[in-house]
Design a protein around this motif. Structure first.
Motif, mmCIF file in Angstrom:
data_model
loop_
_atom_site.group_PDB
_atom_site.id
_atom_site.type_symbol
_atom_site.label_atom_id
_atom_site.label_comp_id
_atom_site.label_asym_id
_atom_site.label_seq_id
_atom_site.Cartn_x
_atom_site.Cartn_y
_atom_site.Cartn_z
ATOM 1 N N LEU A 232 -2.972 -0.066 7.930
ATOM 2 C CA LEU A 232 -3.425 0.470 6.604
ATOM 3 C C LEU A 232 -4.712 -0.457 6.080
ATOM 4 O O LEU A 232 -5.899 -0.200 5.726
ATOM 5 N N ASP A 233 -4.229 -1.900 6.137
ATOM 6 C CA ASP A 233 -5.237 -2.790 5.549
ATOM 7 C C ASP A 233 -6.603 -2.670 6.497
ATOM 8 O O ASP A 233 -7.620 -2.928 5.922
ATOM 9 N N ARG A 234 -6.436 -2.451 7.851
ATOM 10 C CA ARG A 234 -7.548 -2.653 8.515
ATOM 11 C C ARG A 234 -8.451 -1.469 8.306
ATOM 12 O O ARG A 234 -9.669 -1.483 8.742
ATOM 13 N N THR A 235 -8.014 -0.464 7.726
ATOM 14 C CA THR A 235 -8.923 0.608 7.452
ATOM 15 C C THR A 235 -9.733 0.426 6.045
ATOM 16 O O THR A 235 -10.626 1.212 5.556
ATOM 17 N N ASN A 236 -9.368 -0.643 5.549
ATOM 18 C CA ASN A 236 -10.338 -1.179 4.197
ATOM 19 C C ASN A 236 -9.633 -0.356 3.053
ATOM 20 O O ASN A 236 -10.183 -0.049 2.122
ATOM 21 N N HIS A 237 -8.506 0.677 3.208
ATOM 22 C CA HIS A 237 -7.777 1.253 2.300
ATOM 23 C C HIS A 237 -7.478 0.615 1.188
ATOM 24 O O HIS A 237 -7.788 1.183 -0.017
ATOM 25 N N PHE A 238 -6.645 -0.662 1.225
ATOM 26 C CA PHE A 238 -6.258 -1.369 0.138
ATOM 27 C C PHE A 238 -7.488 -1.857 -0.739
ATOM 28 O O PHE A 238 -7.354 -1.805 -1.930
ATOM 29 N N HIS B 282 -4.388 3.696 -5.395
ATOM 30 C CA HIS B 282 -3.708 4.742 -4.895
ATOM 31 C C HIS B 282 -2.562 4.352 -4.128
ATOM 32 O O HIS B 282 -1.759 5.415 -3.420
ATOM 33 N N VAL B 283 -2.486 3.021 -3.855
ATOM 34 C CA VAL B 283 -1.363 2.860 -2.709
ATOM 35 C C VAL B 283 -0.104 2.650 -3.411
ATOM 36 O O VAL B 283 0.299 2.663 -4.519
ATOM 37 N N HIS B 284 0.903 3.322 -2.563
ATOM 38 C CA HIS B 284 2.239 3.557 -2.876
ATOM 39 C C HIS B 284 2.951 2.914 -1.653
ATOM 40 O O HIS B 284 2.972 3.317 -0.395
ATOM 41 N N PHE B 285 3.565 1.706 -2.073
ATOM 42 C CA PHE B 285 4.507 1.087 -0.945
ATOM 43 C C PHE B 285 5.999 1.625 -0.932
ATOM 44 O O PHE B 285 6.275 2.151 -1.796
ATOM 45 N N VAL B 286 6.220 1.579 0.502
ATOM 46 C CA VAL B 286 7.763 2.166 0.450
ATOM 47 C C VAL B 286 8.634 0.873 0.749
ATOM 48 O O VAL B 286 8.150 -0.007 1.551
ATOM 49 N N MET B 287 9.560 0.805 -0.290
ATOM 50 C CA MET B 287 10.463 -0.530 -0.284
ATOM 51 C C MET B 287 11.592 -0.329 -0.023
ATOM 52 O O MET B 287 12.486 1.024 -0.148
ATOM 53 N N HIS B 288 12.512 -1.394 0.280
ATOM 54 C CA HIS B 288 14.029 -0.987 0.524
ATOM 55 C C HIS B 288 14.609 -2.235 0.225
ATOM 56 O O HIS B 288 14.054 -3.368 0.024
ATOM 57 N N LEU B 289 15.992 -2.155 -0.211
ATOM 58 C CA LEU B 289 16.887 -3.421 -0.594
ATOM 59 C C LEU B 289 16.836 -4.501 0.351
ATOM 60 O O LEU B 289 16.823 -3.930 1.634
ATOM 61 N N ARG B 290 16.720 -5.698 0.147
ATOM 62 C CA ARG B 290 17.071 -6.877 1.252
ATOM 63 C C ARG B 290 18.139 -6.520 1.896
ATOM 64 O O ARG B 290 19.227 -6.125 1.558
ATOM 65 N N GLU B 291 18.302 -7.030 3.204
ATOM 66 C CA GLU B 291 19.364 -6.933 3.971
ATOM 67 C C GLU B 291 20.170 -8.151 3.702
ATOM 68 O O GLU B 291 20.081 -9.317 4.006
ATOM 69 N N ALA C 87 3.693 1.496 3.733
ATOM 70 C CA ALA C 87 3.202 2.172 2.804
ATOM 71 C C ALA C 87 2.887 3.778 2.876
ATOM 72 O O ALA C 87 3.093 3.935 4.281
ATOM 73 N N VAL C 88 2.934 4.718 2.160
ATOM 74 C CA VAL C 88 3.183 6.233 2.591
ATOM 75 C C VAL C 88 1.455 6.194 3.007
ATOM 76 O O VAL C 88 0.618 5.733 2.386
ATOM 77 N N ASN C 89 1.339 7.272 3.721
ATOM 78 C CA ASN C 89 0.133 7.700 4.363
ATOM 79 C C ASN C 89 -0.697 8.314 3.437
ATOM 80 O O ASN C 89 -0.569 9.436 2.686
ATOM 81 N N PRO C 90 -1.955 7.780 3.286
ATOM 82 C CA PRO C 90 -2.824 8.303 2.336
ATOM 83 C C PRO C 90 -3.812 9.273 3.170
ATOM 84 O O PRO C 90 -4.486 10.211 2.644
ATOM 85 N N ALA C 91 -4.007 9.541 4.534
ATOM 86 C CA ALA C 91 -4.943 10.480 5.223
ATOM 87 C C ALA C 91 -4.361 10.274 6.634
ATOM 88 O O ALA C 91 -3.546 9.641 7.187
#
Ligand SMILES: [Zn+2]
Length: 397
Positions: free
Chosen positions: A146-152, A158-167, A203-207
């Motif tokens: 996603l970073d390579r699309t210049n979206h960030f 608009h960015v919404h990251f998907v996070m999970h608890l540490r293993e 991150a969740v998909n913006p497009a």
């Protein structure tokens, strides 16, 4: 609680009014009163909020040409939408739209069927003639892609990251125990656990079309170009701007995507727009196509937005909303070689061009219902008969 007022010209006020919600977490309301933008906030830190707002205004004020050019206007005149009452409130009362959270809705019954009818119609009328192949994409994207699309850098708000608890067994057990002790989930629960979240990789998909380009990484095309179509859930965090079905946090987008030589992409994009215009006229809807720019948030907003407008890179199909507003239901984009370069997609040893047309399906559904109302018997005849033919073919009735 405090309030600040800024006198701004209407175009700049529109952009600043949207962006103001991302200025400070204490913002409680953003309203347009006459030619003033009024922002209200909790607390008494007026100096700090004023400083941030002025920074934001300076960013948007540096864009000199804001007027949109109308590229197409449908044959149907603007209808009196007041006769249909408040369509959104009626859909809520009928429980055909149920609000599940900020910018999140469940949809059933008539609006659901209309949404699916529109999607099927866009596939049939726009994707099929473009000989598009149908593809499937996930609803999330690796952050490094996603970073390579210049979206960030263009849309950090608009960015919404998907996070999970540490293993980590300690973290997982602490989470479960704290959850039980607190009597259930609350947003403050994670803060009690130190740093329970793993670093963000997704991150969740913006497009929709970013996945298409990512899937073509390091590909050399041996034809003039091709078209792809896909429908995905898309996701954008828009803070206090989320509104009904007009600005959802999680929504459905159909795209028809073009990859290839510049002439191929330009002419395929134009053909797609012509077909959308024909549909709008066939269905007897009021809509117009205008030049637009993305609401870039970064401080190079003026440079990026001016380039998009001057080079006709973004057009939006707009429909009127009750009360005098408008909503963009579709967009048509020419990205030049931006994504060809970002993902190493080439043709004749040069970066390939890309373009896309997108359909925001919830917006189409809502904007059209505002125009034609909820009584099918009173819909424009061609739209009603096409919709009813589609309904008859549905196995679940
Ligand atoms: Zn796209």
């Amino acid at each position: 609680m405090g309030a600040l007022r800024f006198s701004l010209n209407p175009d700049i006020r529109k952009h600043v009014g949207y962006a103001a919600w991302f200025c400070d977490p204490r913002m409680t309301d953003v309203t347009h009163v006459g030619d003033e933008l009024v922002v209200e906030f909790d607390g008494d830190d007026e100096a700090n909020i004023r400083r941030k707002m002025e920074r934001l205004i300076a960013r948007f004020a540096s864009l000199d040409v804001f007027e949109s050019r109308i590229m197409f206007q449908s044959a149907t005149p603007l209808m009196n939408m007041d006769q249909h009452g408040d369509v959104y409130q009626t859909l809520l009362a009928r429980k055909e739209v149920i609000e599940l959270g900020r910018g999140q809705v469940a949809i059933r019954g008539l609006p659901y069927e209309l949404l699916e009818f529109f999607d099927a119609s866009f596939v049939q009328a726009v994707a099929v003639p473009a000989q598009a192949r149908s593809e499937y994409y996930p609803g999330v994207m690796e952050a490094h892609r996603l970073d390579r699309t210049n979206h960030f850098s263009s849309f950090p708000e608009h960015v919404h990251f998907v996070m999970h608890l540490r293993e980590d067994l300690d973290v997982l057990d602490q989470f479960s125990e704290e959850l039980k002790a607190s009597g259930g989930w609350s947003p403050s629960l994670l803060a009690k656990l130190g740093t329970p979240l793993a670093p963000a990789h997704i991150a969740v998909n913006p497009a929709v079309c970013y996945h298409c380009y990512a899937s073509l990484e390091n590909t050399a095309l041996d034809t003039a170009g091709f078209a792809v179509t896909a429908r995905s859930r898309c996701h954008r965090y828009e803070g206090g701007n989320h509104r009904g079905m007009v600005r959802l946090l999680d929504f459905s987008m159909r795209e028809v995507i073009f990859v290839g030589a510049p002439d191929f992409v330009r002419s395929a994009r134009q053909a797609a727009v012509d077909r959308i215009a024909a549909l709008v006229n066939l269905w007897g809807l009021h809509a117009w196509l205008e030049t637009a720019n993305d609401p870039f948030f970064a401080n190079d907003f003026a440079v990026k937005a001016t380039m998009q407008r001057k080079n006709d890179m973004k057009h939006e199909l707009c429909m009127p909303l009750p009360g005098g507003g408008k909503v963009a239901v579709s967009s048509s984009n020419f990205h030049s070689t931006t994504f060809g370069k970002a993902f190493g997609i080439s043709r004749n040893a040069r970066p390939a061009c890309t373009g896309c047309v997108g359909f925001g399906l919830e917006r189409w559904t809502y904007a059209v219902l505002c125009q034609i109302g909820l009584n099918i018997d009173k819909w424009p005849a061609s739209l009603r008969s096409a919709f009813q033919r589609w309904q008859e073919r549905q196995p679940l009735g």
